[in-house]
Scaffold this active site. Sequence first.
Site, PDB file in Angstrom:
ATOM      1  N   ASN A   1     -19.468  95.117  38.577  1.00 23.15           N
ATOM      2  CA  ASN A   1     -20.443  96.184  38.853  1.00 23.15           C
ATOM      3  C   ASN A   1     -20.276  97.380  37.929  1.00 23.15           C
ATOM      4  OD1 ASN A   1     -22.134  95.384  41.003  1.00 23.15           O
ATOM      5  ND2 ASN A   1     -20.424  95.573  42.440  1.00 23.15           N
TER       6      ASN A   1
ATOM      7  N   GLY B   1     -12.378  87.028  41.420  1.00 22.85           N
ATOM      8  CA  GLY B   1     -12.044  85.990  40.448  1.00 22.85           C
ATOM      9  C   GLY B   1     -11.230  84.856  41.070  1.00 22.85           C
TER      10      GLY B   1
ATOM     11  N   GLY C   1     -10.628  87.900  35.044  1.00 27.07           N
ATOM     12  CA  GLY C   1     -10.343  88.756  36.202  1.00 27.07           C
ATOM     13  C   GLY C   1      -9.849  87.855  37.321  1.00 27.07           C
TER      14      GLY C   1
ATOM     15  N   ARG D   1     -26.884  87.589  52.013  1.00 24.62           N
ATOM     16  CA  ARG D   1     -26.673  88.599  53.063  1.00 24.62           C
ATOM     17  C   ARG D   1     -27.929  88.733  53.928  1.00 24.62           C
ATOM     18  NH1 ARG D   1     -23.353  92.741  49.142  1.00 24.62           N
ATOM     19  NH2 ARG D   1     -21.284  91.992  49.756  1.00 24.62           N
TER      20      ARG D   1
ATOM     21  N   ARG E   1     -21.656 102.247  43.159  1.00 23.62           N
ATOM     22  CA  ARG E   1     -21.504 101.242  42.105  1.00 23.62           C
ATOM     23  C   ARG E   1     -21.609 101.924  40.744  1.00 23.62           C
ATOM     24  NH1 ARG E   1     -24.889  98.203  45.517  1.00 23.62           N
ATOM     25  NH2 ARG E   1     -23.767  96.474  46.445  1.00 23.62           N
TER      26      ARG E   1
ATOM     27  N   VAL F   1     -20.254  89.332  36.952  1.00 19.93           N
ATOM     28  CA  VAL F   1     -20.179  89.721  38.367  1.00 19.93           C
ATOM     29  C   VAL F   1     -19.828  91.205  38.502  1.00 19.93           C
ATOM     30  CG1 VAL F   1     -18.985  89.276  40.569  1.00 19.93           C
ATOM     31  CG2 VAL F   1     -19.472  87.379  39.038  1.00 19.93           C
TER      32      VAL F   1
ATOM     33  N   ASN G   1     -15.979 100.400  33.813  1.00 26.66           N
ATOM     34  CA  ASN G   1     -16.116  98.955  33.642  1.00 26.66           C
ATOM     35  C   ASN G   1     -16.794  98.558  32.336  1.00 26.66           C
ATOM     36  OD1 ASN G   1     -14.696  98.327  35.880  1.00 26.66           O
ATOM     37  ND2 ASN G   1     -16.445  98.003  37.216  1.00 26.66           N
TER      38      ASN G   1
ATOM     39  N   HIS H   1     -29.129  95.292  41.506  1.00 24.21           N
ATOM     40  CA  HIS H   1     -28.130  95.162  42.568  1.00 24.21           C
ATOM     41  C   HIS H   1     -27.662  96.560  42.913  1.00 24.21           C
ATOM     42  CE1 HIS H   1     -25.057  93.394  44.979  1.00 24.21           C
ATOM     43  NE2 HIS H   1     -24.061  93.798  44.227  1.00 24.21           N
TER      44      HIS H   1
HETATM   45  P1  NAD Z   1     -10.023  93.333  41.902  1.00 24.36           P
HETATM   46  O1  NAD Z   1      -9.474  94.690  41.610  1.00 24.36           O
HETATM   47  O2  NAD Z   1      -9.472  92.551  43.018  1.00 24.36           O
HETATM   48  O3  NAD Z   1      -9.896  92.419  40.580  1.00 24.36           O
HETATM   49  C1  NAD Z   1     -10.246  92.867  39.310  1.00 24.36           C
HETATM   50  C2  NAD Z   1      -9.293  92.230  38.337  1.00 24.36           C
HETATM   51  O4  NAD Z   1      -9.739  92.538  36.997  1.00 24.36           O
HETATM   52  C3  NAD Z   1      -7.859  92.768  38.455  1.00 24.36           C
HETATM   53  O5  NAD Z   1      -6.974  91.681  38.686  1.00 24.36           O
HETATM   54  C4  NAD Z   1      -7.592  93.436  37.112  1.00 24.36           C
HETATM   55  O6  NAD Z   1      -6.272  93.315  36.670  1.00 24.36           O
HETATM   56  C5  NAD Z   1      -8.557  92.672  36.219  1.00 24.36           C
HETATM   57  N1  NAD Z   1      -8.887  93.331  34.963  1.00 24.36           N
HETATM   58  C6  NAD Z   1      -9.081  94.651  34.716  1.00 24.36           C
HETATM   59  N2  NAD Z   1      -9.362  94.857  33.429  1.00 24.36           N
HETATM   60  C7  NAD Z   1      -9.361  93.632  32.832  1.00 24.36           C
HETATM   61  C8  NAD Z   1      -9.602  93.169  31.512  1.00 24.36           C
HETATM   62  N3  NAD Z   1      -9.905  94.016  30.528  1.00 24.36           N
HETATM   63  N4  NAD Z   1      -9.510  91.826  31.265  1.00 24.36           N
HETATM   64  C9  NAD Z   1      -9.200  90.959  32.263  1.00 24.36           C
HETATM   65  N5  NAD Z   1      -8.964  91.342  33.534  1.00 24.36           N
HETATM   66  C10 NAD Z   1      -9.055  92.657  33.811  1.00 24.36           C
HETATM   67  O7  NAD Z   1     -11.620  93.519  42.058  1.00 24.36           O
HETATM   68  P2  NAD Z   1     -12.635  92.470  42.720  1.00 24.36           P
HETATM   69  O8  NAD Z   1     -12.774  92.780  44.155  1.00 24.36           O
HETATM   70  O9  NAD Z   1     -12.262  91.118  42.265  1.00 24.36           O
HETATM   71  O10 NAD Z   1     -14.001  92.924  42.013  1.00 24.36           O
HETATM   72  C11 NAD Z   1     -14.213  92.673  40.641  1.00 24.36           C
HETATM   73  C12 NAD Z   1     -15.539  93.250  40.185  1.00 24.36           C
HETATM   74  O11 NAD Z   1     -16.620  92.549  40.821  1.00 24.36           O
HETATM   75  C13 NAD Z   1     -15.754  94.729  40.547  1.00 24.36           C
HETATM   76  O12 NAD Z   1     -16.409  95.389  39.488  1.00 24.36           O
HETATM   77  C14 NAD Z   1     -16.674  94.666  41.757  1.00 24.36           C
HETATM   78  O13 NAD Z   1     -17.414  95.850  41.936  1.00 24.36           O
HETATM   79  C15 NAD Z   1     -17.544  93.496  41.359  1.00 24.36           C
HETATM   80  N6  NAD Z   1     -18.313  92.859  42.435  1.00 24.36           N
HETATM   81  C16 NAD Z   1     -19.609  92.534  42.165  1.00 24.36           C
HETATM   82  C17 NAD Z   1     -20.389  91.918  43.121  1.00 24.36           C
HETATM   83  C18 NAD Z   1     -21.819  91.537  42.805  1.00 24.36           C
HETATM   84  O14 NAD Z   1     -22.593  91.279  43.702  1.00 24.36           O
HETATM   85  N7  NAD Z   1     -22.204  91.463  41.548  1.00 24.36           N
HETATM   86  C19 NAD Z   1     -19.850  91.654  44.381  1.00 24.36           C
HETATM   87  C20 NAD Z   1     -18.515  91.965  44.621  1.00 24.36           C
HETATM   88  C21 NAD Z   1     -17.737  92.570  43.628  1.00 24.36           C
END
Ligand code: NAD
Length: 310
Positions: free
Chosen positions: A120, A14, A9, A151, A88, A118, A95, A175
Site C-alpha cells: 500500500n 508475504g 517481503g 470483504r 494508507r 500488494v 513504501n 483501494h
Molecule cells: P509486514 O511488516 O508484516 O511485512 C513486510 C515485510 O517487508 C517485512 O518482513 C520487511 O522486512 C519487508 N521489507 C521491507 N523492505 C523491504 C525491501 N526493500 N525488500 C524486501 N523486503 C522488505 O507487513 P504486511 O502486513 O505483510 O504488509 C505488507 C504490505 O502489504 C503493506 O504495505 C500493507 O499495507 C500491504 N497490504 C496491502 C493490502 C491490499 O489490499 N493491497 C492488504 C493488506 C496489506
Amino acid sequence: MRNKLTVVGAGNVGANCAVWAAKKELGNIVLVDVAEGIPQGKGLDLSQAGPVEGYDVTISGANDYGPTANSDVVIITAGFPRQPGMSRDDLLLKNYEVIKSATEKAVAASPDCVIIVVTNPLDAMAQVAYMVSKFPRNRVIGMAGVLDSARFRTFIAMELQVSVENVTAVVLGGHGDTMVPLVRLSSVSGIPLTELIPADRLKAIVERTANGGAEIVKYLKTGSAYYAPAASAVEMAESILRDRKKVLPCSAYLEGEYGISGLYVGVPCKIGAGGIEKIYEIRLTDEETAALHKSSGAVKELVDVIKAKM
Ligand code: NAD
C-alpha cells in the site's frame, strides 16, 4: 517443469502468500526479504509442513534475488504496514523507495515475469512497479479488488446468513476509502442485492467494506490484515500460473478505459497466462462514474507526489 513464484517481503502478507500458494502447489516458492534469516527460516518451516499437509513444492528463502531467477510470477508485499491512526496514504513515500528497489531487482532476475503488487497505497505502488519495470501494462497488476470484493461478499453473506459461495460482488476504483462497491451489479445467486437487503442496511455494508482494512487494523493494533489479502493475491497468481482466465477486479493501468488515462485503478479484468488479458469496460450510471472518477482522482494525487520525486 514446475512454475516458480517469488514473494518479495516475508512478513505477514508475504508468508501467508507462501502458505496458500504451497497448499495449492502453484510451483516452487522463493521468499525474499531484507530481514536476515526471516525468509530462510519461514521457508524452511513451511517446507516442513509439506509432509503433513501433503504439498510437494520447494519453499526457500533469501536476502538477495539470485534464487528468484526466471520466476513466472512475482508477488511484491515488501514494505511497511499501516499502523493505527495511519492512513494508507501516509505510507506513500516510505513504501515508494521499497517498491522501486524491489521491482528493479526482481525484474533484473525475472525479465518475463508477471508482477502482482500488494504493498500500500496499492494503486500508486502498482504504478511505481509499472514505471520502474518498464513492462507492458498487462504484466503489472495491483491486488485490491479481489480483497475488497471478498470483504463485501463476506458481509453480505453474514447479513443474509447464506453461503458466501452464492454471493458475487463487484468493486471498482482505487483501494482506499473511495472504493466503489457496485451494489447494482452484485447479487446472491443472480438475485439482485436490492431485492434482498433494505437500502439502509446495504449502505452500512458498503461503508463497512470501504473501511474493511481499518476495522482490522483497529483490532490488531500492531499491523494490518493478512490472511484475506494473501489469499486474494494467490488467487490472482493461480489464475496466471494455471491460465484460469478468471474475471477478477484488479488494479490495472488504464489507457482511456472508463475515461481515465495514465493511472492504476481497480476494474474488472480477465487474468490468465498473459497477466491482464482483457479489461472489461462496463456501462456505469452517472453516479457510479462520478464515484469512480473521484476514486481515481485520489490515486492521481498520490501518483503526482511520486512523479515529483522520481
Ligand atoms: P509486514 O511488516 O508484516 O511485512 C513486510 C515485510 O517487508 C517485512 O518482513 C520487511 O522486512 C519487508 N521489507 C521491507 N523492505 C523491504 C525491501 N526493500 N525488500 C524486501 N523486503 C522488505 O507487513 P504486511 O502486513 O505483510 O504488509 C505488507 C504490505 O502489504 C503493506 O504495505 C500493507 O499495507 C500491504 N497490504 C496491502 C493490502 C491490499 O489490499 N493491497 C492488504 C493488506 C496489506
